[in-house]
Scaffold this motif. Structure first.
Motif, PDB file in Angstrom:
ATOM      1  N   GLY A   1       0.816  -1.197   0.000  1.00 15.35           N
ATOM      2  CA  GLY A   1       0.000   0.000   0.000  1.00 15.35           C
ATOM      3  C   GLY A   1       0.844   1.238   0.000  1.00 15.35           C
ATOM      4  N   GLY A   2       0.187   2.386   0.127  1.00 19.91           N
ATOM      5  CA  GLY A   2       0.892   3.645   0.143  1.00 19.91           C
ATOM      6  C   GLY A   2       1.332   4.000   1.545  1.00 19.91           C
ATOM      7  N   PHE A   3       2.446   4.719   1.655  1.00 16.72           N
ATOM      8  CA  PHE A   3       2.901   5.086   2.979  1.00 16.72           C
ATOM      9  C   PHE A   3       2.306   6.414   3.426  1.00 16.72           C
ATOM     10  N   THR A   4       2.470   6.688   4.716  1.00 13.71           N
ATOM     11  CA  THR A   4       1.931   7.902   5.319  1.00 13.71           C
ATOM     12  C   THR A   4       3.055   8.900   5.538  1.00 13.71           C
ATOM     13  N   PRO A   5       2.901  10.142   5.058  1.00 13.88           N
ATOM     14  CA  PRO A   5       3.965  11.141   5.266  1.00 13.88           C
ATOM     15  C   PRO A   5       4.188  11.402   6.748  1.00 13.88           C
ATOM     16  N   ILE A   6       5.446  11.616   7.121  1.00 16.45           N
ATOM     17  CA  ILE A   6       5.773  11.994   8.486  1.00 16.45           C
ATOM     18  C   ILE A   6       5.545  13.492   8.645  1.00 16.45           C
ATOM     19  N   GLY A   7       4.842  13.890   9.692  1.00 16.50           N
ATOM     20  CA  GLY A   7       4.554  15.304   9.912  1.00 16.50           C
ATOM     21  C   GLY A   7       3.193  15.689   9.369  1.00 16.50           C
ATOM     22  N   ASN A   8       2.964  16.979   9.214  1.00 14.30           N
ATOM     23  CA  ASN A   8       1.651  17.496   8.799  1.00 14.30           C
ATOM     24  C   ASN A   8       1.515  17.660   7.294  1.00 14.30           C
ATOM     25  N   TRP A   9       2.588  17.384   6.544  1.00 13.58           N
ATOM     26  CA  TRP A   9       2.541  17.567   5.096  1.00 13.58           C
ATOM     27  C   TRP A   9       1.685  16.494   4.443  1.00 13.58           C
ATOM     28  N   SER A  10       1.039  16.849   3.340  1.00 14.06           N
ATOM     29  CA  SER A  10       0.339  15.863   2.515  1.00 14.06           C
ATOM     30  C   SER A  10       0.375  16.328   1.068  1.00 14.06           C
ATOM     31  N   PRO A  11       0.324  15.396   0.103  1.00 19.21           N
ATOM     32  CA  PRO A  11       0.309  15.793  -1.309  1.00 19.21           C
ATOM     33  C   PRO A  11      -0.933  16.622  -1.617  1.00 19.21           C
ATOM     34  N   PRO A  12      -0.914  17.389  -2.707  1.00 17.66           N
ATOM     35  CA  PRO A  12      -2.082  18.222  -3.043  1.00 17.66           C
ATOM     36  C   PRO A  12      -3.343  17.382  -3.227  1.00 17.66           C
ATOM     37  N   ALA A  13      -4.435  17.881  -2.683  1.00 21.55           N
ATOM     38  CA  ALA A  13      -5.732  17.234  -2.883  1.00 21.55           C
ATOM     39  C   ALA A  13      -6.458  17.831  -4.081  1.00 21.55           C
ATOM     40  N   CYS A  14      -5.950  18.962  -4.572  1.00 20.86           N
ATOM     41  CA  CYS A  14      -6.466  19.561  -5.806  1.00 20.86           C
ATOM     42  C   CYS A  14      -5.325  20.339  -6.454  1.00 20.86           C
ATOM     43  N   TRP A  15      -5.436  20.533  -7.751  1.00 20.74           N
ATOM     44  CA  TRP A  15      -4.385  21.240  -8.487  1.00 20.74           C
ATOM     45  C   TRP A  15      -4.977  21.754  -9.793  1.00 20.74           C
ATOM     46  N   TYR A  16      -4.161  22.463 -10.570  1.00 16.96           N
ATOM     47  CA  TYR A  16      -4.598  23.027 -11.849  1.00 16.96           C
ATOM     48  C   TYR A  16      -3.754  22.450 -12.971  1.00 16.96           C
ATOM     49  N   GLU A  17      -4.404  22.135 -14.072  1.00 16.17           N
ATOM     50  CA  GLU A  17      -3.685  21.624 -15.227  1.00 16.17           C
ATOM     51  C   GLU A  17      -4.347  22.091 -16.519  1.00 16.17           C
TER      52      GLU A  17
ATOM     53  N   VAL B   1       0.023  17.732 -22.713  1.00 16.14           N
ATOM     54  CA  VAL B   1      -1.219  18.296 -23.252  1.00 16.14           C
ATOM     55  C   VAL B   1      -0.896  19.584 -23.992  1.00 16.14           C
ATOM     56  N   GLY B   2      -1.208  19.628 -25.266  1.00 16.40           N
ATOM     57  CA  GLY B   2      -1.116  20.864 -26.036  1.00 16.40           C
ATOM     58  C   GLY B   2       0.202  21.584 -25.924  1.00 16.40           C
ATOM     59  N   GLY B   3       1.302  20.849 -25.916  1.00 13.21           N
ATOM     60  CA  GLY B   3       2.603  21.480 -25.827  1.00 13.21           C
ATOM     61  C   GLY B   3       3.154  21.576 -24.424  1.00 13.21           C
ATOM     62  N   VAL B   4       2.309  21.329 -23.422  1.00  9.09           N
ATOM     63  CA  VAL B   4       2.791  21.261 -22.040  1.00  9.09           C
ATOM     64  C   VAL B   4       3.252  19.822 -21.806  1.00  9.09           C
ATOM     65  N   ASN B   5       4.555  19.625 -21.755  1.00  5.22           N
ATOM     66  CA  ASN B   5       5.124  18.273 -21.648  1.00  5.22           C
ATOM     67  C   ASN B   5       6.136  18.265 -20.493  1.00  5.22           C
ATOM     68  N   ILE B   6       5.683  17.816 -19.315  1.00  3.42           N
ATOM     69  CA  ILE B   6       6.540  17.787 -18.133  1.00  3.42           C
ATOM     70  C   ILE B   6       6.344  16.459 -17.407  1.00  3.42           C
ATOM     71  N   GLN B   7       7.326  16.102 -16.606  1.00  2.00           N
ATOM     72  CA  GLN B   7       7.213  14.880 -15.827  1.00  2.00           C
ATOM     73  C   GLN B   7       8.086  14.963 -14.586  1.00  2.00           C
ATOM     74  N   ALA B   8       7.836  14.043 -13.665  1.00  2.00           N
ATOM     75  CA  ALA B   8       8.652  13.945 -12.460  1.00  2.00           C
ATOM     76  C   ALA B   8       8.616  12.508 -11.974  1.00  2.00           C
ATOM     77  N   THR B   9       9.738  12.039 -11.451  1.00  2.00           N
ATOM     78  CA  THR B   9       9.831  10.695 -10.885  1.00  2.00           C
ATOM     79  C   THR B   9      10.137  10.807  -9.404  1.00  2.00           C
ATOM     80  N   THR B  10       9.288  10.189  -8.601  1.00  2.00           N
ATOM     81  CA  THR B  10       9.455  10.190  -7.150  1.00  2.00           C
ATOM     82  C   THR B  10       9.922   8.813  -6.712  1.00  2.00           C
ATOM     83  N   THR B  11      11.009   8.784  -5.944  1.00  2.00           N
ATOM     84  CA  THR B  11      11.640   7.527  -5.545  1.00  2.00           C
ATOM     85  C   THR B  11      11.667   7.408  -4.027  1.00  2.00           C
ATOM     86  N   ALA B  12      11.286   6.231  -3.528  1.00  3.57           N
ATOM     87  CA  ALA B  12      11.304   5.961  -2.091  1.00  3.57           C
ATOM     88  C   ALA B  12      12.317   4.867  -1.797  1.00  3.57           C
TER      89      ALA B  12
END
Length: 347
Positions: free
Chosen positions: A71-87, A234-245
């Motif tokens: 399963g997924g792990f739980t972040p340490i502390g009060n941080w959390s990934p975005p629950a909403c964003w814009y694209e 999308v429409g010329g917006v071409n970005i990526q990121a790799t997250t490693t644990a």
């Protein structure tokens, strides 16, 4: 394994200063790319907007890509990934079509007024004209997206992206919090990482004795780096990121105060080969385990709940050489241990 984000895309005009107080029933509301400001009073925020798939694609060791004991792990502390964003979502023509489709409803009392406000904003030049048709090829309309799981759980953070659907020229980064960038993609990938179960191997297995050191270890084959890549094209917006644990330590909690851990902190470090602890073997009975527990009291007719929690160190890299650290995460599991009272043990 590849997966598309399970999210809700919605658009809102909530940031506009136009005041529109409309008194109509809860059932009559505008589902509009123009936004929630034009929803009639009394509508449920969770029901407003439109449901569309995000364009973000996830690949790698993602949750749901197989294996029940993970399963997924739980972040340490009060941080959390975005629950909403814009694209980025639409070209001018696509937005115009989507706008008209969503507003193609009977104009009940009040809805017509909201429709007129939306028309003014996106079509009639206040501030946009004809959905920016004259700018075709020069940019895209961006809209907000909700993480469906957190929306359905009622997480307020899922409803925090209330900036109106906005226009972004090619090559520009929107000056809006949580607009998709490699950093935001890395955080979203964090939320998709799948890590293995943390059930440790014990010796003696499941049933141990009072004052007898119990060895604990994890197999090196299971605990290695895992990663997830999030990409948007999308429409010329071409970005990526790799997250490693990367697994860095195992925390043992015996489930009772009447116990000792090895080492005394209960934190067992990973070995160079990716394993943790050391398997028990004949001839080691008189040795202190590098990772383990000694129970000082019988569990009686019940059991102790041994909790084994692995801490994962998280980093990311992304388009344009971006990268950095994200908060460590933890993932743990309980397992039942029976401790018997034996006055003497023949080793």
């Amino acid at each position: 394994m590849h997966s598309v984000a399970s999210v809700r895309t919605f658009t809102t005009i909530g940031a506009l200063t136009v005041a529109c107080v409309i008194a109509v029933s809860t059932s009559a509301f505008a589902k509009d790319p123009g936004g929630s400001q034009f929803d009639v009073e009394g509508s449920n925020e969770k029901d407003s907007g439109q449901t569309l798939e995000s364009s973000i694609v996830f690949s790698g060791s993602t949750k749901g890509s197989g294996g029940e004991s993970s399963g997924g792990f739980t972040p340490i502390g009060n941080w959390s990934p975005p629950a909403c964003w814009y694209e980025p979502k639409w070209t001018p023509a696509e937005f115009a079509t989507e706008f008209q489709k969503e507003w193609d409803i009977p104009h009940a009392s009040g809805v017509g007024e909201a429709y007129n406000l939306a028309q003014d904003h996106y079509k009639n030049g206040n501030p946009y004209e004809d959905f920016n048709e004259s700018e075709t090829g020069k940019g895209l309309w961006w809209s907000a997206v909700r993480d469906t799981d957190r929306e359905e759980a009622g997480d307020p953070a899922a409803f925090a992206c209330d900036t109106a659907t906005f226009w972004v020229e090619n090559g520009e980064t929107p000056n809006v919090e949580n607009a998709v960038t490699p950093d935001i993609l890395a955080q979203l990938a964090y939320n998709r990482i799948k890590v293995p179960d943390t059930k440790v191997t014990l010796a003696p297995e499941t049933t141990t004795k009072v004052n007898l050191p119990t060895w604990a270890w994890l197999d090196q084959a299971e605990f290695k780096e895992v990663s997830v890549t999030a990409s948007l094209n999308v429409g010329g917006v071409n970005i990526q990121a790799t997250t490693t644990a990367k697994p860095v330590s195992l925390k043992l909690e015996p489930g009772t105060a009447d116990a000792e851990t090895y080492p005394s902190s209960g934190e067992c470090a990973f070995n160079d080969d990716g394993s943790i602890g050391e398997p028990y073997a004949k001839g080691k009975a008189d040795r202190t385990p590098p990772c383990g527990i000694k129970y000082l009291r019988s569990s009686g007719d019940g059991t102790y709940k041994l909790q084994a929690t692995v801490t994962w160190e998280v980093t990311w890299t992304g388009t344009g050489g971006a990268g950095g650290d994200l908060p460590n995460g933890t993932f743990g599991a309980d397992q039942e241990v029976v401790v018997q009272e034996i006055q003497s043990v023949n080793r």
